[in-house]
Design an enzyme around this catalytic site. Sequence first.
Site, PDB file in Angstrom:
ATOM      1  N   ARG A 168       0.809  -1.217   0.000  1.00 26.23           N
ATOM      2  CA  ARG A 168       0.000   0.000   0.000  1.00 26.23           C
ATOM      3  C   ARG A 168       0.849   1.278   0.000  1.00 26.23           C
ATOM      4  O   ARG A 168       0.387   2.327   0.436  1.00 26.23           O
ATOM      5  CB  ARG A 168      -0.973   0.023   1.184  1.00 26.23           C
ATOM      6  CG  ARG A 168      -1.925  -1.161   1.225  1.00 26.23           C
ATOM      7  CD  ARG A 168      -2.860  -1.202   0.016  1.00 26.23           C
ATOM      8  NE  ARG A 168      -3.781  -2.330   0.112  1.00 26.23           N
ATOM      9  CZ  ARG A 168      -3.570  -3.516  -0.448  1.00 26.23           C
ATOM     10  NH1 ARG A 168      -2.462  -3.718  -1.165  1.00 26.23           N
ATOM     11  NH2 ARG A 168      -4.438  -4.489  -0.330  1.00 26.23           N
ATOM     12  N   SER A 216     -11.500  -0.049   3.355  1.00 24.98           N
ATOM     13  CA  SER A 216     -10.687  -0.395   4.520  1.00 24.98           C
ATOM     14  C   SER A 216      -9.975   0.844   5.053  1.00 24.98           C
ATOM     15  O   SER A 216      -9.354   1.586   4.295  1.00 24.98           O
ATOM     16  CB  SER A 216      -9.655  -1.465   4.161  1.00 24.98           C
ATOM     17  OG  SER A 216     -10.284  -2.663   3.784  1.00 24.98           O
ATOM     18  N   GLU A 286      -4.723   3.169   6.281  1.00 24.02           N
ATOM     19  CA  GLU A 286      -4.621   3.055   4.830  1.00 24.02           C
ATOM     20  C   GLU A 286      -5.214   4.293   4.169  1.00 24.02           C
ATOM     21  O   GLU A 286      -4.794   4.696   3.096  1.00 24.02           O
ATOM     22  CB  GLU A 286      -5.351   1.792   4.379  1.00 24.02           C
ATOM     23  CG  GLU A 286      -5.238   1.468   2.907  1.00 24.02           C
ATOM     24  CD  GLU A 286      -5.801   0.097   2.596  1.00 24.02           C
ATOM     25  OE1 GLU A 286      -6.617  -0.012   1.659  1.00 24.02           O
ATOM     26  OE2 GLU A 286      -5.434  -0.874   3.284  1.00 24.02           O
TER      27      GLU A 286
END
Length: 302
Positions: A168, A216, A286
Amino acid sequence: MAGELPSIEALRNEPLRKHTSWRVGGPADLFYTPTSAAELKAVLVDLPASTPVLWLGLGSNLLVRDGGIRGAVIATSGLPRELERLDDHRVRASAGLACMLLAKRCVRWQLGPAAFFAGIPGTVGGALAMNAGAFGGETWTHVETVTTIDRRGDLKVRPRSDFAIGYRTVQGTADEWFLGATFRFDHDAASSMDAIKTMLARRNAAQPLGMPSCGSVFRNPEGDFAGRLIEEAGLKGKRVGGAMVSDKHANFILNTGAATAADIETLISEVRAAVARASGVELTPEVRIVGEPAATDDGGEP
């Protein structure tokens, strides 16, 4: 893009809650929606070098604070959404293309594994910027080259090796933004739309629908799942103002109808602290948090 550049007007004080999946966020000083590479170059050339620029795709995975954005927001939603098959294994996709469309077309071309892109709720540009992933697949696994644009409006084609890629995370040249990429896939004779339908059915069964969210909120720590740790800490259903940890999937924070960005950011902080106390794991967001907090009546922060 040679010759005189087209002019493009900015919206002023545009509420970013209209452009984010959480449906929160204060105003942007300047908001541009270019519809071509020429218009995009015109915006970048015209902006003073000191003006901060935020690029906005579908507004998922982004929390804009209630005070909004000082500077310019450039929305890629108006740019051409292009996808071209280059040969038996490679395709070129523009930054404004929805990841869902990339997945569907590649599956029809029997290129894979590409179905996982259907689980990314954003555009190719956003997926490139954060190495987005779903169902075990990651964007940059398949990238060969990317096309970028800088503050001068100059285009560059860069190989994958110019970037440091992690879970990520993507690190590359500062002040360049993705306009598109060339992806390489294998031939997948078993590829079918059924794979996408199955993945989406799994997602819909596990994830909350019907209320605004960003997907998320936290990265999965190595060898574990953020949602499991949040649930184990007893945080399902926890609320701050109009923000709530989903009681269906604990790694989702929902806007139940009247949440502010401050509610959501406070809940993120409280969830991180509670998980750290319960398990010793420091969760990493995130979601990207940007902008200024809302000012109080006396001109300070609330």
